[in-house]
Design an enzyme around this catalytic site. Structure first.
Site, mmCIF file in Angstrom:
data_model
loop_
_atom_site.group_PDB
_atom_site.id
_atom_site.type_symbol
_atom_site.label_atom_id
_atom_site.label_comp_id
_atom_site.label_asym_id
_atom_site.label_seq_id
_atom_site.Cartn_x
_atom_site.Cartn_y
_atom_site.Cartn_z
ATOM 1 N N ASP A 77 -2.569 -1.443 0.638
ATOM 2 C CA ASP A 77 -3.296 -0.235 0.272
ATOM 3 C C ASP A 77 -3.256 -0.027 -1.239
ATOM 4 O O ASP A 77 -4.276 0.290 -1.866
ATOM 5 C CB ASP A 77 -2.688 0.967 1.004
ATOM 6 C CG ASP A 77 -3.352 2.279 0.626
ATOM 7 O OD1 ASP A 77 -4.531 2.466 0.962
ATOM 8 O OD2 ASP A 77 -2.697 3.115 -0.032
ATOM 9 N N GLU A 122 -5.817 -4.507 5.082
ATOM 10 C CA GLU A 122 -4.905 -4.170 3.979
ATOM 11 C C GLU A 122 -3.676 -5.073 3.999
ATOM 12 O O GLU A 122 -3.220 -5.544 2.944
ATOM 13 C CB GLU A 122 -4.492 -2.703 4.078
ATOM 14 C CG GLU A 122 -5.614 -1.745 3.750
ATOM 15 C CD GLU A 122 -5.194 -0.289 3.821
ATOM 16 O OE1 GLU A 122 -5.810 0.531 3.128
ATOM 17 O OE2 GLU A 122 -4.251 0.031 4.577
#
Length: 229
Positions: free
Chosen positions: A50, A121
């Protein structure tokens, strides 16, 4: 190494020196919690991915866009939102490569947007750990950011796209408002804001008023398509 892992490397165009990182990225917590020996879920990688995705996207927007911080923040949020990552996952057929627990698998987990987005991610973090920020940046540009560039290069009319988005509900009123001008007469920069029912939903700048309107509409479209209201 699993054949599925090899095939997935081919799909993303990156060969891992440490394939275990990719295996980890594709391991959902439901699989790890079933007690498979030595298997850790991808949650820690997701956390790192992220930040890597946000950092690379911020750099991309800083170089590409001329708008203020607030606009850049909204653009970044739209580019890295769950919908955007699910698009990436589906383009890679990522769901078929996930390791899920039996219950999650039978419950349709492979197609669940949150699981797919988290795995993207985690995969980006795995590439970062394996090959460094340069390799991660290449992959993010190819899988995430180039999609937006392709739309722009294809001449996407963001004013029309925005109009179509807001017309899904009746009674919606769009308007554009010039918020400022800067620079000499031969090199002016115009700042524009687009309002939906009197409330600002996007801002942008351009060398002409039309270009500034398109930039403002683009910011609004990315915001609305990203689910940020």
């Amino acid at each position: 190494m699993r054949q599925e892992t090899m095939r997935f490397m081919e799909k993303i165009g990156y060969r891992f020196r440490n394939p275990a990182l990719l295996e980890n990225a594709l391991t959902h917590s439901s699989y790890a919690n079933e007690g498979h020996h030595g298997m850790e879920s991808n949650e820690r990688l997701e956390f790192l991915g992220d930040s890597v995705l946000g950092f690379v996207t911020a750099g991309y927007l800083f170089e590409k866009e001329t708008g203020p911080e607030g606009m850049l923040t909204k653009l970044r949020a739209a580019l890295v939102c769950e919908n955007s990552l699910v698009e990436v996952a589906r383009s890679l057929d990522l769901g078929n490569y996930l390791k899920l627990g039996k219950g999650e698998d039978h419950g349709g987990g492979r197609a669940r947007p949150s699981i797919q987005a988290d795995a993207v991610e985690a995969m980006l973090a795995a590439v970062y750990l394996d090959g460094g920020i340069g390799q991660a940046r290449k992959l993010i540009h190819r899988l995430v950011l180039n999609r937006e560039e392709e739309r722009t290069a294809a001449g996407r009319d963001y004013k029309t796209a925005l109009q179509e988005l807001v017309q899904r509900e009746s009674g919606q009123v769009l308007s554009y408002h010039l918020t400022g001008e800067s620079g000499p007469d031969h090199d002016k920069v115009f700042a524009m804001e687009v309002l939906l029912n009197g409330q600002p939903i996007g801002a942008g700048q351009g060398r002409s008023k039309k270009e500034a309107e398109q930039a403002a509409a683009k910011a609004a479209v990315l915001k609305l398509e990203g689910g940020h209201t």
